[in-house]
Motif scaffolding. Structure first.
Motif, PDB file in Angstrom:
ATOM      1  N   ASN A  77       1.107  -1.178  -0.017  1.00 33.65           N
ATOM      2  CA  ASN A  77       0.027  -0.062  -0.053  1.00 33.65           C
ATOM      3  C   ASN A  77       0.954   1.200  -0.088  1.00 33.65           C
ATOM      4  OD1 ASN A  77      -1.944   1.933   0.475  1.00 33.65           O
ATOM      5  ND2 ASN A  77      -2.751   0.981   2.319  1.00 33.65           N
ATOM      6  N   ALA A  78       1.117   1.663  -1.274  1.00 34.87           N
ATOM      7  CA  ALA A  78       2.361   2.675  -1.317  1.00 34.87           C
ATOM      8  C   ALA A  78       1.736   4.011  -1.932  1.00 34.87           C
ATOM      9  CB  ALA A  78       3.428   2.098  -2.347  1.00 34.87           C
ATOM     10  N   GLU A  79       2.342   4.946  -1.321  1.00 38.27           N
ATOM     11  CA  GLU A  79       2.096   6.646  -2.035  1.00 38.27           C
ATOM     12  C   GLU A  79       2.778   6.256  -3.748  1.00 38.27           C
ATOM     13  OE1 GLU A  79       0.890   9.016  -1.078  1.00 38.27           O
ATOM     14  OE2 GLU A  79       0.363   8.323   1.062  1.00 38.27           O
ATOM     15  N   PRO A  80       1.816   7.106  -4.504  1.00 35.60           N
ATOM     16  CA  PRO A  80       2.206   6.982  -5.924  1.00 35.60           C
ATOM     17  C   PRO A  80       3.781   7.093  -6.450  1.00 35.60           C
ATOM     18  CG  PRO A  80       0.030   8.270  -5.681  1.00 35.60           C
ATOM     19  CD  PRO A  80       0.857   7.835  -4.248  1.00 35.60           C
ATOM     20  N   ASP A  81       4.284   8.016  -5.478  1.00 37.18           N
ATOM     21  CA  ASP A  81       5.770   8.397  -6.022  1.00 37.18           C
ATOM     22  C   ASP A  81       6.811   7.480  -4.991  1.00 37.18           C
ATOM     23  OD1 ASP A  81       5.364   9.500  -3.452  1.00 37.18           O
ATOM     24  OD2 ASP A  81       6.267  11.402  -4.002  1.00 37.18           O
ATOM     25  N   LEU A  82       6.427   6.376  -4.624  1.00 39.15           N
ATOM     26  CA  LEU A  82       7.273   5.686  -3.781  1.00 39.15           C
ATOM     27  C   LEU A  82       8.028   4.605  -4.725  1.00 39.15           C
ATOM     28  CD1 LEU A  82       8.338   4.635  -0.905  1.00 39.15           C
ATOM     29  CD2 LEU A  82       6.793   2.916  -1.209  1.00 39.15           C
ATOM     30  N   LEU A  83       9.315   4.797  -4.809  1.00 39.25           N
ATOM     31  CA  LEU A  83      10.058   4.034  -5.734  1.00 39.25           C
ATOM     32  C   LEU A  83      10.727   2.794  -5.247  1.00 39.25           C
ATOM     33  CD1 LEU A  83      11.743   7.075  -7.428  1.00 39.25           C
ATOM     34  CD2 LEU A  83       9.761   5.814  -8.361  1.00 39.25           C
ATOM     35  N   THR A  84      10.721   2.496  -4.103  1.00 37.48           N
ATOM     36  CA  THR A  84      11.304   1.525  -3.251  1.00 37.48           C
ATOM     37  C   THR A  84      10.327   0.535  -2.686  1.00 37.48           C
ATOM     38  OG1 THR A  84      11.851   2.949  -1.591  1.00 37.48           O
ATOM     39  CG2 THR A  84      13.544   2.642  -3.239  1.00 37.48           C
ATOM     40  N   PRO A  85       9.126   0.032  -3.072  1.00 37.11           N
ATOM     41  CA  PRO A  85       8.130  -0.712  -2.449  1.00 37.11           C
ATOM     42  C   PRO A  85       8.842  -2.139  -1.914  1.00 37.11           C
ATOM     43  CG  PRO A  85       7.662  -0.675  -4.830  1.00 37.11           C
ATOM     44  CD  PRO A  85       8.718   0.175  -4.644  1.00 37.11           C
ATOM     45  N   GLY A  86      10.072  -2.648  -2.642  1.00 39.63           N
ATOM     46  CA  GLY A  86      10.637  -3.659  -2.244  1.00 39.63           C
ATOM     47  C   GLY A  86      11.424  -3.514  -1.155  1.00 39.63           C
ATOM     48  N   ALA A  87      11.824  -2.349  -0.541  1.00 35.92           N
ATOM     49  CA  ALA A  87      12.440  -2.194   0.832  1.00 35.92           C
ATOM     50  C   ALA A  87      11.372  -2.888   2.005  1.00 35.92           C
ATOM     51  CB  ALA A  87      12.772  -0.590   1.057  1.00 35.92           C
ATOM     52  N   ALA A  88      10.228  -2.647   2.040  1.00 34.17           N
ATOM     53  CA  ALA A  88       9.266  -3.157   3.002  1.00 34.17           C
ATOM     54  C   ALA A  88       9.037  -4.815   2.562  1.00 34.17           C
ATOM     55  CB  ALA A  88       7.874  -2.637   2.992  1.00 34.17           C
ATOM     56  N   MET A  89       9.013  -5.211   1.440  1.00 28.54           N
ATOM     57  CA  MET A  89       8.908  -6.579   1.280  1.00 28.54           C
ATOM     58  C   MET A  89      10.113  -7.333   1.699  1.00 28.54           C
ATOM     59  SD  MET A  89       6.967  -9.000   0.277  1.00 28.54           S
ATOM     60  CE  MET A  89       7.157 -10.463  -0.547  1.00 28.54           C
ATOM     61  N   ASN A  90      11.323  -6.680   1.679  1.00 23.64           N
ATOM     62  CA  ASN A  90      12.774  -7.365   2.333  1.00 23.64           C
ATOM     63  C   ASN A  90      12.403  -8.046   3.516  1.00 23.64           C
ATOM     64  OD1 ASN A  90      14.017  -6.788  -0.087  1.00 23.64           O
ATOM     65  ND2 ASN A  90      15.149  -4.985   0.878  1.00 23.64           N
ATOM     66  N   GLY A  91      11.272  -7.580   4.145  1.00 27.60           N
ATOM     67  CA  GLY A  91      11.196  -8.215   5.832  1.00 27.60           C
ATOM     68  C   GLY A  91      10.608  -9.659   5.539  1.00 27.60           C
ATOM     69  N   ALA A  92       9.847  -9.997   4.587  1.00 28.02           N
ATOM     70  CA  ALA A  92       9.438 -11.300   4.297  1.00 28.02           C
ATOM     71  C   ALA A  92      10.531 -12.014   3.819  1.00 28.02           C
ATOM     72  CB  ALA A  92       8.229 -11.280   3.396  1.00 28.02           C
TER      73      ALA A  92
END
Length: 159
Positions: free
Chosen positions: A105-120
């Motif tokens: 669930n990201a702001e439209p200009d967030l270029l690094t959504p993978g940084a959060a997914m790295n937790g999993a």
């Protein structure tokens, strides 16, 4: 993982316990087995109390930091593993994490959504070792159920 060092044992060593889960109530399943593959439906960042903490509700990039999203992805992974245990009876039947998918669930200009997914991703490798290394897709989305900041799904090979 070898029988001498099981996934179940590794979770205990890490001080992690899986939440209690049940079959889905809708017209879908929380998991599906096809051959020797287990597909686990997307799971939200639900805590031990069965709720999504306020600190895990909202968009990553504004209300939620990437590090908070990372922790939320770890909660999602515990939910994924709990459904895998429900499906197979024991996580020790898992042979390989084939794929993780993340919806952020990201702001439209967030270029690094993978940084959060790295937790999993980091957690499954910590739990399963080399057999936890997987392919992955991470997608930024406009919204998620219950306002969650992240949702994670998984595909596993099992014996």
């Amino acid at each position: 993982m070898t029988a001498a060092h099981s996934i179940e044992k590794r979770l205990a060593e890490m001080g992690l316990s899986l939440p209690l889960v049940s079959e889905s109530k809708g017209n879908y399943r929380s998991y599906k087995i096809e051959g020797s593959l287990l597909f686990v439906s997307g799971q939200l960042c639900v805590g031990p109390d069965g709720a999504i903490a306020e600190g895990h509700k909202g968009k990553i990039g504004s209300k939620i930091t990437e590090s908070e999203g990372y922790a939320a992805a770890q909660l999602c992974l515990l939910q994924v593993l709990a459904h895998a245990r429900l499906a197979l009876g024991s996580l020790d039947r898992l042979r390989q994490c084939v794929r993780l998918g993340g919806f952020v669930n990201a702001e439209p200009d967030l270029l690094t959504p993978g940084a959060a997914m790295n937790g999993a991703s980091d957690m499954i490798v910590e739990i399963m070792g080399e057999s936890g290394k997987h392919s992955r897709t991470t997608i930024g989305v406009a919204t998620l159920p219950l306002g969650a900041c992240i949702e994670v799904e998984g595909v596993f090979a099992f014996d």
